[in-house]
Design a protein around this motif. Sequence first.
Motif, PDB file in Angstrom:
ATOM      1  N   PRO A 280       0.835  -1.193   0.000  1.00  0.00           N
ATOM      2  CA  PRO A 280       0.000   0.000   0.000  1.00  0.00           C
ATOM      3  C   PRO A 280       0.869   1.242   0.000  1.00  0.00           C
ATOM      4  N   GLY A 281       0.491   2.227  -0.776  1.00  0.00           N
ATOM      5  CA  GLY A 281       1.284   3.435  -0.905  1.00  0.00           C
ATOM      6  C   GLY A 281       0.711   4.271  -2.026  1.00  0.00           C
ATOM      7  N   ALA A 282       0.252   5.445  -1.690  1.00  0.00           N
ATOM      8  CA  ALA A 282      -0.501   6.238  -2.642  1.00  0.00           C
ATOM      9  C   ALA A 282       0.422   7.108  -3.479  1.00  0.00           C
ATOM     10  N   ALA A 283      -0.020   7.423  -4.683  1.00  0.00           N
ATOM     11  CA  ALA A 283       0.687   8.351  -5.554  1.00  0.00           C
ATOM     12  C   ALA A 283       0.390   9.785  -5.120  1.00  0.00           C
ATOM     13  N   LEU A 284       1.223  10.717  -5.559  1.00  0.00           N
ATOM     14  CA  LEU A 284       0.952  12.134  -5.307  1.00  0.00           C
ATOM     15  C   LEU A 284      -0.253  12.574  -6.106  1.00  0.00           C
ATOM     16  N   SER A 285      -1.033  13.460  -5.539  1.00  0.00           N
ATOM     17  CA  SER A 285      -2.134  14.056  -6.292  1.00  0.00           C
ATOM     18  C   SER A 285      -1.556  15.045  -7.298  1.00  0.00           C
ATOM     19  N   PRO A 286      -2.323  15.375  -8.324  1.00  0.00           N
ATOM     20  CA  PRO A 286      -1.842  16.414  -9.258  1.00  0.00           C
ATOM     21  C   PRO A 286      -1.507  17.716  -8.532  1.00  0.00           C
ATOM     22  N   ALA A 287      -2.310  18.083  -7.547  1.00  0.00           N
ATOM     23  CA  ALA A 287      -2.014  19.319  -6.811  1.00  0.00           C
ATOM     24  C   ALA A 287      -0.662  19.231  -6.116  1.00  0.00           C
ATOM     25  N   ALA A 288      -0.396  18.095  -5.520  1.00  0.00           N
ATOM     26  CA  ALA A 288       0.875  17.943  -4.816  1.00  0.00           C
ATOM     27  C   ALA A 288       2.048  17.991  -5.793  1.00  0.00           C
ATOM     28  N   ARG A 289       1.900  17.348  -6.927  1.00  0.00           N
ATOM     29  CA  ARG A 289       2.975  17.387  -7.916  1.00  0.00           C
ATOM     30  C   ARG A 289       3.278  18.811  -8.352  1.00  0.00           C
ATOM     31  N   SER A 290       2.236  19.586  -8.559  1.00  0.00           N
ATOM     32  CA  SER A 290       2.496  20.940  -9.038  1.00  0.00           C
ATOM     33  C   SER A 290       3.090  21.780  -7.913  1.00  0.00           C
ATOM     34  N   GLU A 291       2.774  21.458  -6.671  1.00  0.00           N
ATOM     35  CA  GLU A 291       3.427  22.159  -5.554  1.00  0.00           C
ATOM     36  C   GLU A 291       4.924  21.839  -5.508  1.00  0.00           C
ATOM     37  N   VAL A 292       5.240  20.576  -5.734  1.00  0.00           N
ATOM     38  CA  VAL A 292       6.655  20.196  -5.747  1.00  0.00           C
ATOM     39  C   VAL A 292       7.372  20.868  -6.921  1.00  0.00           C
ATOM     40  N   ASP A 293       6.724  20.893  -8.070  1.00  0.00           N
ATOM     41  CA  ASP A 293       7.321  21.575  -9.221  1.00  0.00           C
ATOM     42  C   ASP A 293       7.612  23.038  -8.902  1.00  0.00           C
ATOM     43  N   TYR A 294       6.665  23.661  -8.233  1.00  0.00           N
ATOM     44  CA  TYR A 294       6.833  25.076  -7.867  1.00  0.00           C
ATOM     45  C   TYR A 294       8.010  25.239  -6.907  1.00  0.00           C
ATOM     46  N   LEU A 295       8.104  24.339  -5.942  1.00  0.00           N
ATOM     47  CA  LEU A 295       9.220  24.409  -4.985  1.00  0.00           C
ATOM     48  C   LEU A 295      10.555  24.209  -5.699  1.00  0.00           C
ATOM     49  N   LEU A 296      10.580  23.301  -6.669  1.00  0.00           N
ATOM     50  CA  LEU A 296      11.822  23.081  -7.428  1.00  0.00           C
ATOM     51  C   LEU A 296      12.191  24.317  -8.232  1.00  0.00           C
ATOM     52  N   ALA A 297      11.205  24.927  -8.830  1.00  0.00           N
ATOM     53  CA  ALA A 297      11.480  26.125  -9.636  1.00  0.00           C
ATOM     54  C   ALA A 297      12.026  27.249  -8.763  1.00  0.00           C
ATOM     55  N   ARG A 298      11.451  27.393  -7.576  1.00  0.00           N
ATOM     56  CA  ARG A 298      11.947  28.429  -6.671  1.00  0.00           C
ATOM     57  C   ARG A 298      13.368  28.097  -6.205  1.00  0.00           C
ATOM     58  N   LEU A 299      13.585  26.820  -5.894  1.00  0.00           N
ATOM     59  CA  LEU A 299      14.913  26.406  -5.431  1.00  0.00           C
ATOM     60  C   LEU A 299      15.979  26.619  -6.501  1.00  0.00           C
ATOM     61  N   ALA A 300      15.580  26.414  -7.755  1.00  0.00           N
ATOM     62  CA  ALA A 300      16.546  26.513  -8.860  1.00  0.00           C
ATOM     63  C   ALA A 300      17.176  27.899  -8.950  1.00  0.00           C
ATOM     64  N   ARG A 301      16.486  28.895  -8.423  1.00  0.00           N
ATOM     65  CA  ARG A 301      17.066  30.245  -8.445  1.00  0.00           C
ATOM     66  C   ARG A 301      18.287  30.339  -7.545  1.00  0.00           C
ATOM     67  N   ARG A 302      18.377  29.421  -6.575  1.00  0.00           N
ATOM     68  CA  ARG A 302      19.494  29.484  -5.625  1.00  0.00           C
ATOM     69  C   ARG A 302      20.403  28.274  -5.673  1.00  0.00           C
ATOM     70  N   ASP A 303      19.950  27.187  -6.261  1.00  0.00           N
ATOM     71  CA  ASP A 303      20.788  25.991  -6.384  1.00  0.00           C
ATOM     72  C   ASP A 303      20.526  25.390  -7.767  1.00  0.00           C
ATOM     73  N   ALA A 304      21.535  25.452  -8.600  1.00  0.00           N
ATOM     74  CA  ALA A 304      21.376  25.061 -10.001  1.00  0.00           C
ATOM     75  C   ALA A 304      20.999  23.586 -10.151  1.00  0.00           C
ATOM     76  N   ARG A 305      21.312  22.788  -9.137  1.00  0.00           N
ATOM     77  CA  ARG A 305      20.981  21.361  -9.235  1.00  0.00           C
ATOM     78  C   ARG A 305      19.484  21.112  -9.290  1.00  0.00           C
ATOM     79  N   ALA A 306      18.706  22.130  -8.926  1.00  0.00           N
ATOM     80  CA  ALA A 306      17.250  21.959  -8.945  1.00  0.00           C
ATOM     81  C   ALA A 306      16.649  22.261 -10.309  1.00  0.00           C
ATOM     82  N   ARG A 307      17.487  22.638 -11.286  1.00  0.00           N
ATOM     83  CA  ARG A 307      16.947  22.861 -12.640  1.00  0.00           C
ATOM     84  C   ARG A 307      16.741  21.527 -13.304  1.00  0.00           C
ATOM     85  N   VAL A 308      15.528  21.047 -13.270  1.00  0.00           N
ATOM     86  CA  VAL A 308      15.269  19.694 -13.772  1.00  0.00           C
ATOM     87  C   VAL A 308      14.318  19.734 -14.953  1.00  0.00           C
TER      88      VAL A 308
END
Lengths: 308, 308, 308, 308
Positions: A280-308
């Motif tokens: 048992p183990g659920a997948a991320l919801s679409p909302a959660a995925r887009s939140e993670v994408d947003y966090l990655l985009a913000r992080l990429a401004r300060r750490d280039a490794r987050a440019r994915v």
Amino acid sequence: MKLASDARGVYVIAPTPFHADGRIDESSIDRMTDFFLEAGVTGMTVLGQLGEAPKMEHGESVSIVKRVVGRSNVPVVVGVSAPGFAAMRALTQDVMALGAAGVMIAPPNTLRTDEAIVQYYRQASEAIGGDVPFVIQDYPLTFSVQMAPGVIRRIVMDNASCVMLKHEDWPGLEKISALRGYERDGSMRHISILTGNNALFLDFEMERGADGANTGYCFPDMLVDVVRLSAQGRRDEAHDLFDAHLPLIRYEQQPGPGLAVRKYVLMRRGVIASDALRKPGAALSPAARSEVDYLLARLARRDARARV
Amino acid sequence: MKLASDARGVYVIAPTPFHADGRIDESSIDRMTDFFLEAGVTGMTVLGQLGEAPKMEHGESVSIVKRVVGRSNVPVVVGVSAPGFAAMRALTQDVMALGAAGVMIAPPNTLRTDEAIVQYYRQASEAIGGDVPFVIQDYPLTFSVQMAPGVIRRIVMDNASCVMLKHEDWPGLEKISALRGYERDGSMRHISILTGNNALFLDFEMERGADGANTGYCFPDMLVDVVRLSAQGRRDEAHDLFDAHLPLIRYEQQPGPGLAVRKYVLMRRGVIASDALRKPGAALSPAARSEVDYLLARLARRDARARV
Amino acid sequence: MKLASDARGVYVIAPTPFHADGRIDESSIDRMTDFFLEAGVTGMTVLGQLGEAPKMEHGESVSIVKRVVGRSNVPVVVGVSAPGFAAMRALTQDVMALGAAGVMIAPPNTLRTDEAIVQYYRQASEAIGGDVPFVIQDYPLTFSVQMAPGVIRRIVMDNASCVMLKHEDWPGLEKISALRGYERDGSMRHISILTGNNALFLDFEMERGADGANTGYCFPDMLVDVVRLSAQGRRDEAHDLFDAHLPLIRYEQQPGPGLAVRKYVLMRRGVIASDALRKPGAALSPAARSEVDYLLARLARRDARARV
Amino acid sequence: MKLASDARGVYVIAPTPFHADGRIDESSIDRMTDFFLEAGVTGMTVLGQLGEAPKMEHGESVSIVKRVVGRSNVPVVVGVSAPGFAAMRALTQDVMALGAAGVMIAPPNTLRTDEAIVQYYRQASEAIGGDVPFVIQDYPLTFSVQMAPGVIRRIVMDNASCVMLKHEDWPGLEKISALRGYERDGSMRHISILTGNNALFLDFEMERGADGANTGYCFPDMLVDVVRLSAQGRRDEAHDLFDAHLPLIRYEQQPGPGLAVRKYVLMRRGVIASDALRKPGAALSPAARSEVDYLLARLARRDARARV
């Protein structure tokens, strides 16, 4: 190469990559192993709670250890926690024979008194053999077992083969100070303390005396940097890098969806092919995925490794 | 001025200021009340868990409510959770007579099944009177009671006087989405959802549909700003401000020492005279204080309010 | 008349009699007090868990103690467990002033480590005053706190005013043996051990070294007999009487409906006027009542007191 | 011979006999199997909690099932509860291939909400295959999971392969009545309800509608008699026999030492060669053994089978 009490750096907690249908994805295991080594980890821990260990059959567990050990030049620790000592001993013997460096043992969630905890580790060590180095996993949030600093000291002093603490009590900073205090006053021998809990307090844990991290945050390369900067006394730089990642660290630290977040980012970073969890183990919801994408985009401004 | 289901903004959770010897510090209560109003809060909650409510005698509780209500022009909610309905009713009657806007009720930690939770709130509402607006406090980490979204819906639909959810489940983002989904599909009437848990996820909670915050983080003025920015759709600005505070938010969110951190910062900000807690409740260690000082110094580079 | 560590016999746990509408039934309190004294109890404990203490307001609690103390010529112990020390101290001061012999304190269910439990009792004793004799209530099934024998020893040795253990751990026989062993080896001073848990193991607890019973089984007169027979070494007679009651003891020991069973039998015995519980608290189903009636009828063949 | 919803009588819970050094004692398994059949059981359950299942390796588990199935002419149910579905499915496939009649599944102790419990059983059934009959084990005291009657109904109605409830909730009489009420009102199809918890309430459980017992009390021959007498409506005789055993039933029902009591009596009855438990698992103290001896001697006056 056996695990010893002078271990430091980052022992990354490895997830187990699956195909979408739940089969183990071996080429992702290889790619992930290489990625961890390039990131500069000093060790790896496989088959922990977030390696979905309880969902694996014995044979699968052994095959994963074999693959990772065969590809690494750093110590590999294996989670062997089990409801009974027979399964714990069986897995330990198999993985030590394959070249594992040691094992990690979490307490069963029924333990209550100090004495019961101490006794459990004595029996566990006897079951796996006194020559097998082991790590105490101290994670009350998940296992419901509270180990006072004095209990950890008793386990350490009772068992010569206890060499490391995976510290993930919460709150936990004073516990690190207490344990290092025991070492200074001579009442406990030195052990390695690596911290978990998705690194939520890694910045200060290092300053309290931790030797590094033992967690699986999706940027282990960042963990390596923070541990190094902190060990070098470059406090502000360590915090600057850490703080840039904290919004994502916090998001990934959520019990439940956290592992799905971790796998999703590792997939986006090209490390593993799929972010599938076994049931048992659920997948991320679409909302959660887009939140993670947003966090990655913000992080990429300060750490280039987050440019994915 | 009764609490209603259209409440929004920041209902700050007020700590209870004590003198060093444990007596209630009334002039600090006044100063704190003024500070909250100037910060722009839209409501206040007193005698919550972090208001050290269980350490107060009945008469003390009543006197605190009287003082805060008398000085505020915003709704004041009072925590009335108690092991039995007699004490809950007695406190509710006294504080409503003094002008409280409503009460907050947490579930006793023995509740297990869905039905038991629903029944508890029905009996509690009956005990305090169906005309008293109440807030459900949903905080499983502290109270060990898990309320599924469907259970909250049943409580809302069973009790017309249930007007607000203090949402502090963790993880909790999907729960907000689920509840707002119930409103959209017509299966639940609208209630106010304000989020707690020291605002650790306030940034995304607002985006999932929360109406604001109901927590006591030591910079309620920042909470007001983030809620406003988010409500205005200024997403990046909201996150920028939030992220600057996140290292301290995380530090204050620790169960146990968290309240001492909060009081220490409020003292350093000049809001309360002492950071003393009533027993049982430990003071911050010197190491912890200097960590908080360091976090404040770092924060001050990005938010001038942290220059203390 | 203060509670002392040489207490023995039966300290009956008194229920709180209510009228059907939930008001306290004072004439039933009087009749019940007289009944207990005639039954030969050596003490009484009021406002325990099964005295529905958490459902009482402070003033009600005080009035009950006043009434019982005024009518008894045996020590009266008062349950003062509370979520905070302020309420605990307030109730203690009021009831000691009225002539109570001592107080009983249960641990809050959040305590986990040995040290935390020891510290709690130290702080509690400090809060109520070192001159107030207190009883440790050790009931893990209800309070979720496990006290190892060594922890009880530490509490006893830390606090001169700790004079009694209400022993209701389950299983618990070895714990009594361990504590009496501490007394024999000189590592713990003598305390009174009275056993609870509805007397489910009273037969063997006496043989392991208990000084008597501290529980509220609906036939306290039988408890008095079993304690006396056992103390006189009349083992078979003690077991014969105990075994005759065991089917009903077991039925009444059920968590939840147990108190309703107790009140129902006391009502049928003419001791209290109504078997009403305060809310929350369910009545017995018709099926349960007829099961109790059947058990009474069977018991009456061997113990005439059950002819009701 | 697959397990079906019309099962009745006594499905004895079989302990696992070990040699003193912890090896499985195969000749004791055979003798025990024969003893159960002679006692008149209608089924057997192996590898339950008290079969020390978590202490067994997979291969050992399979060999035990093979031995018992090969020697029995009654359905054999196998406990397959596991932390993950992979191990659960693997064991299920192996034992069903060997001729097991069905499997028993207990919920993991992390489940909290009604929905989570229902979902778990849906996923478990999917994992083992919809053609494998399964038993719900409802034992909150050990597993910390509370299943309301409505939750059991949902599991039954969701899964055609759910055929039996091992009922050991405590208190539990009203739950049996509720479930049988669901059958009468047509909202739930019929399932077999066999009761556990060491038979502590078997007398009344039968009268509430249970189909028999599913527990391992050391006198399964007595369980067979009580179930038969009760089914025949010979109420007083059923209670007379039951009450004679109740002092020992109660003693054996203690969590912790209970299994050691059971094995000790089975050893004294000549059924198994040794009362050894696998580690972790403590032996009875000398005091406890002599208490059991005393209980057997007393019982022998009323039931000749206790003359050992």
